[in-house]
Motif scaffolding. Structure first.
Motif, PDB file in Angstrom:
ATOM      1  N   ASN A 282      74.130 -65.616   4.444  1.00 43.26           N
ATOM      2  CA  ASN A 282      73.679 -64.784   5.554  1.00 43.26           C
ATOM      3  C   ASN A 282      73.151 -63.448   5.043  1.00 43.26           C
ATOM      4  O   ASN A 282      72.077 -62.983   5.439  1.00 43.26           O
ATOM      5  CB  ASN A 282      74.836 -64.506   6.530  1.00 43.26           C
ATOM      6  CG  ASN A 282      75.270 -65.728   7.312  1.00 43.26           C
ATOM      7  OD1 ASN A 282      74.491 -66.646   7.530  1.00 43.26           O
ATOM      8  ND2 ASN A 282      76.523 -65.751   7.733  1.00 43.26           N
ATOM      9  N   ILE A 283      73.929 -62.836   4.161  1.00 48.76           N
ATOM     10  CA  ILE A 283      73.622 -61.479   3.696  1.00 48.76           C
ATOM     11  C   ILE A 283      72.419 -61.452   2.763  1.00 48.76           C
ATOM     12  O   ILE A 283      71.537 -60.592   2.886  1.00 48.76           O
ATOM     13  CB  ILE A 283      74.858 -60.864   3.014  1.00 48.76           C
ATOM     14  CG1 ILE A 283      75.980 -60.666   4.053  1.00 48.76           C
ATOM     15  CG2 ILE A 283      74.509 -59.532   2.359  1.00 48.76           C
ATOM     16  CD1 ILE A 283      77.323 -60.304   3.451  1.00 48.76           C
ATOM     17  N   PHE A 284      72.364 -62.390   1.838  1.00 44.69           N
ATOM     18  CA  PHE A 284      71.323 -62.349   0.821  1.00 44.69           C
ATOM     19  C   PHE A 284      70.114 -63.231   1.148  1.00 44.69           C
ATOM     20  O   PHE A 284      69.078 -63.137   0.494  1.00 44.69           O
ATOM     21  CB  PHE A 284      71.902 -62.759  -0.543  1.00 44.69           C
ATOM     22  CG  PHE A 284      72.905 -61.781  -1.074  1.00 44.69           C
ATOM     23  CD1 PHE A 284      72.495 -60.556  -1.574  1.00 44.69           C
ATOM     24  CD2 PHE A 284      74.264 -62.065  -1.036  1.00 44.69           C
ATOM     25  CE1 PHE A 284      73.423 -59.636  -2.058  1.00 44.69           C
ATOM     26  CE2 PHE A 284      75.204 -61.155  -1.510  1.00 44.69           C
ATOM     27  CZ  PHE A 284      74.775 -59.932  -2.020  1.00 44.69           C
ATOM     28  N   GLY A 285      70.240 -64.074   2.166  1.00 45.49           N
ATOM     29  CA  GLY A 285      69.129 -64.934   2.554  1.00 45.49           C
ATOM     30  C   GLY A 285      68.297 -64.318   3.661  1.00 45.49           C
ATOM     31  O   GLY A 285      68.486 -63.166   4.060  1.00 45.49           O
ATOM     32  N   SER A 286      67.370 -65.096   4.173  1.00 48.83           N
ATOM     33  CA  SER A 286      66.505 -64.605   5.259  1.00 48.83           C
ATOM     34  C   SER A 286      66.397 -65.644   6.377  1.00 48.83           C
ATOM     35  O   SER A 286      65.419 -65.659   7.117  1.00 48.83           O
ATOM     36  CB  SER A 286      65.106 -64.290   4.711  1.00 48.83           C
ATOM     37  OG  SER A 286      64.522 -65.446   4.122  1.00 48.83           O
TER      38      SER A 286
END
Length: 312
Positions: A282-286
């Motif tokens: 969630n945090i590092f993806g888009s």
């Protein structure tokens, strides 16, 4: 010339300027909605010359002021037969700001500019948008909303008019992220409201782009160094402006509404889990946004507050 009328707020710099140039170059009628008229006149002249398009209009608009919005919308309706595309690009984030600033209507300035202003403007122009054969609205969102993957993060609904300005510590970055989350929630609600009228409402999640010298100069010394370093690899605003253009003009988006779209023009989905490996994605993806944005209670709160404050 393409007989379509486009409004871009915050059109005199950054992505807004790049988007105005893109639409003008493609032959659209573009209304530059800008607060600083002195700076904007220079930009208008530049865009007109570079695009070879004389249909680049400049109209004064302070998105943080409800009176300015009402005047602007009245002038647009008197001057133009309809609006085809409305892009809410203008935003307020005063880097390093430590004091609580209020709008003319005594609303925290980030929320006045980034949330309630676009809400009021959209409703005032809805009838004019409805006259278009393919009306589209695009709200500029931000990756800052990822802070809401933190389960403790909430919008301070009780402090948006400065109720606790002398008690709670002010954070420009929290207010910016909160106001953009509120705008995303309103995007989903407005898409539902306007669907029967044929008006499509979507949001674009803005990734980092090169910051202007003016913006960097507002930062503290440490952040200035970091900003200049990031600018070496950050893409130009023109890339994100291309996304503005494509989402608002391509046939593939003609029936799309109520979506958050990423920089790859992919639909972002609500997260299915916010723990462990899924949370890292969630945090590092888009590909996902916080469940907070889909919470019906949050939607009801921000919608009712928007209606109350704008009296619309």
């Amino acid at each position: 010339m393409i007989d379509k009328i486009v409004i871009v707020t915050g059109a005199n710099s950054g992505i807004g300027k790049a988007a105005t140039l893109r639409f003008a170059t493609e032959g659209y009628r573009v209304i530059m909605a800008s607060r600083n008229m002195e700076t904007s006149k220079v930009v208008q002249k530049e865009i007109t010359e570079v695009s070879n398009n004389t249909n680049v209009d400049l109209m004064e608009l302070d998105v943080s002021s409800f009176d300015s919005i009402r005047t602007f919308c009245s002038d647009v309706k008197a001057k133009y037969p309809r609006v085809d595309i409305l892009i809410h690009n203008a935003a307020y984030l005063n880097h390093g700001e430590k004091e609580y600033k209020l709008s003319p209507e005594h609303i925290e300035l980030s929320f006045a500019t980034n949330t309630f202003g676009p809400f009021l403007m959209t409703h005032l122009l809805a009838d004019h948008l409805e006259k278009s054969q393919d009306p589209r609205i695009l709200n500029a969102c931000t990756t800052n909303i990822k802070n809401f993957f933190d389960p403790k993060r909430n919008i301070d609904f009780d402090n948006l008019c400065g109720e606790f300005r002398n008690i709670r510590r002010y954070s420009a970055y929290k207010m910016y992220g909160d106001s953009k989350m509120a705008l995303l929630i309103l995007t989903f609600k407005m898409a539902e409201q306007f669907k029967s009228r044929g008006i499509k409402v979507n949001a674009l999640q803005i990734n980092r782009v090169k910051l202007s010298k003016e913006t960097i100069n507002k930062l503290s010394s440490v952040w200035k160094v970091l900003a200049w370093t990031q600018n070496l690899t950050n893409p130009l605003p023109s890339g994100m402006a291309d996304n503005y253009f494509n989402i608002c003009t391509l046939d593939e988006f003609s029936n799309v509404t109520g979506q958050l779209i990423n920089h790859k023009r992919e639909f972002i989905q609500p997260s299915t889990s916010e723990k462990g490996i899924a949370q890292l994605k969630n945090i590092f993806g888009s590909g996902s946004y916080p469940k907070y944005a889909s919470d019906s209670q949050n939607a009801e709160k921000i919608w009712n507050l928007s209606t109350k404050l704008t009296k619309h």
